[in-house]
Design an enzyme around this catalytic site. Sequence first.
Site, PDB file in Angstrom:
ATOM      1  N   TYR A 134      19.449  -8.547  43.319  1.00 27.40           N
ATOM      2  CA  TYR A 134      18.697  -8.630  44.140  1.00 27.40           C
ATOM      3  C   TYR A 134      17.401  -7.884  44.048  1.00 27.40           C
ATOM      4  CZ  TYR A 134      20.352 -12.996  45.932  1.00 27.40           C
ATOM      5  OH  TYR A 134      20.746 -14.959  45.740  1.00 27.40           O
ATOM      6  N   LYS A 183      32.782 -12.153  37.195  1.00 32.19           N
ATOM      7  CA  LYS A 183      32.113 -13.136  36.336  1.00 32.19           C
ATOM      8  C   LYS A 183      32.171 -12.291  34.951  1.00 32.19           C
ATOM      9  CE  LYS A 183      30.615 -16.790  34.194  1.00 32.19           C
ATOM     10  NZ  LYS A 183      31.538 -18.194  34.102  1.00 32.19           N
ATOM     11  N   ASP A 214      33.162 -19.206  39.074  1.00 38.20           N
ATOM     12  CA  ASP A 214      32.692 -20.991  39.310  1.00 38.20           C
ATOM     13  C   ASP A 214      34.317 -21.312  39.620  1.00 38.20           C
ATOM     14  OD1 ASP A 214      33.650 -19.044  36.953  1.00 38.20           O
ATOM     15  OD2 ASP A 214      32.506 -20.333  35.645  1.00 38.20           O
ATOM     16  N   ASP A 238      25.793 -15.347  48.293  1.00 39.69           N
ATOM     17  CA  ASP A 238      25.218 -15.433  49.088  1.00 39.69           C
ATOM     18  C   ASP A 238      25.299 -17.056  49.196  1.00 39.69           C
ATOM     19  OD1 ASP A 238      23.036 -16.710  50.307  1.00 39.69           O
ATOM     20  OD2 ASP A 238      21.687 -15.662  48.065  1.00 39.69           O
ATOM     21  N   ASP A 242      27.271 -20.709  51.493  1.00 38.30           N
ATOM     22  CA  ASP A 242      26.406 -21.438  51.912  1.00 38.30           C
ATOM     23  C   ASP A 242      27.399 -22.445  51.705  1.00 38.30           C
ATOM     24  OD1 ASP A 242      24.322 -20.590  52.587  1.00 38.30           O
ATOM     25  OD2 ASP A 242      23.296 -22.254  51.890  1.00 38.30           O
TER      26      ASP A 242
END
Length: 363
Positions: A134, A183, A214, A238, A242
């Site tokens: 970001y 990752k 993942d 982020d 959720d």
Amino acid sequence: MKSLNQPSYRIVAIPGEGIGPEVIEASLKVLQHVARLERFTLQVDYGYIGRVALEKFGSNFPQATAQLCNGSDGIVFGAVSQSGLLELRKHFDFFCNLRPIRIINSLLHKSSLRPEKVEGLDMLIVRELVSGIYFGASGRASDDRGAYGYHTMCYYDEEIRRIARKALQQAQQRQGLLTVAHKENALPHLPWTHLVQEEATKFTGVMVEPMLVDNLAMQMVLKPQRFDVILAGNLFGDILSDIGGALVGSIGLLGSASLNGDGFGLYEAIHGTAPDIAGKGIANPLGTLAACILMLQQWGETQAAAKIIAAQDRILAKGYRTADLSPQEGEILVSTEILIELLLEEISIIQHSELGVLDEQCR
Ligand code: IPM
Ligand code: MG
């Protein structure tokens, strides 16, 4: 800051847009109520970022807002759709984002998973908040293949180490398991595993468990109860948080604290502006309230925090629900305002019963 007589705090409320102003107003009512009961004072200044700030001051994150926040005891934030929020986080170096995901017993059946899969669920996502993709080099350009865009995921080792130390500290105070989202099979130059493991040597009793992000997302859905603390970079954190919303029944329930190295913080719900329901008075204020509870705990006002939590649990146990929790038979649909009224009443009841117990003890 606290004085010897009556502690007094100054906060900056930034309502933002969409449902932001509604959930901020609701949460402030609760904060002022517990302040009276717990005998501390709360001064509230209002600040602006995002679209509202752009219209008023010609900037997403105006200087005036930064100055207002300087020296305050916390920033309580509603929601924005446009940038301004990332700048605010960066400006105060709020790198440590804590996102607790805890199931509430009376809402077990609201989870997207079967109740037995989420019973007792209690995890904490620690998300790095001021670096990563970001904030990396980005832009749009073109070459002989045409136009393209890019965002770069860049982390200094020290940025990973400092958030790792925060996550390790949290794990040490909890169940001692730290799962690290990475990752490295595709992004080998961001060695989260190695760096976190090095930091972990200073934290006894914590087991570090690296997990490909993942797979981690899948495990959060398959076996959410197995997690204690999850450490993730900005983007992965982020996304993973959720999933937490689906696990507990509504993203409208989740709040977060974003702290800098001095413990100064920004407190906000995890949800966004929800433009589809904005202005209707039906938004769930409990996400922003959860963030305010984290602020009270950060200040050491643990009694005030405990009272709000107890009152909220009772209201939900009685079946009161905002629309996001899709009330079913036997449950009662309420507006933001009614939910808050019920909550204030319940807090007063708790207060009186406590005073009653004290009276009994004194007799
Ligand atoms: C969140 C939000 C923000 C983020 C957006 C609004 C920039 O999704 O806090 O999770 O990505 O950090
Ligand atoms: Mg998000």
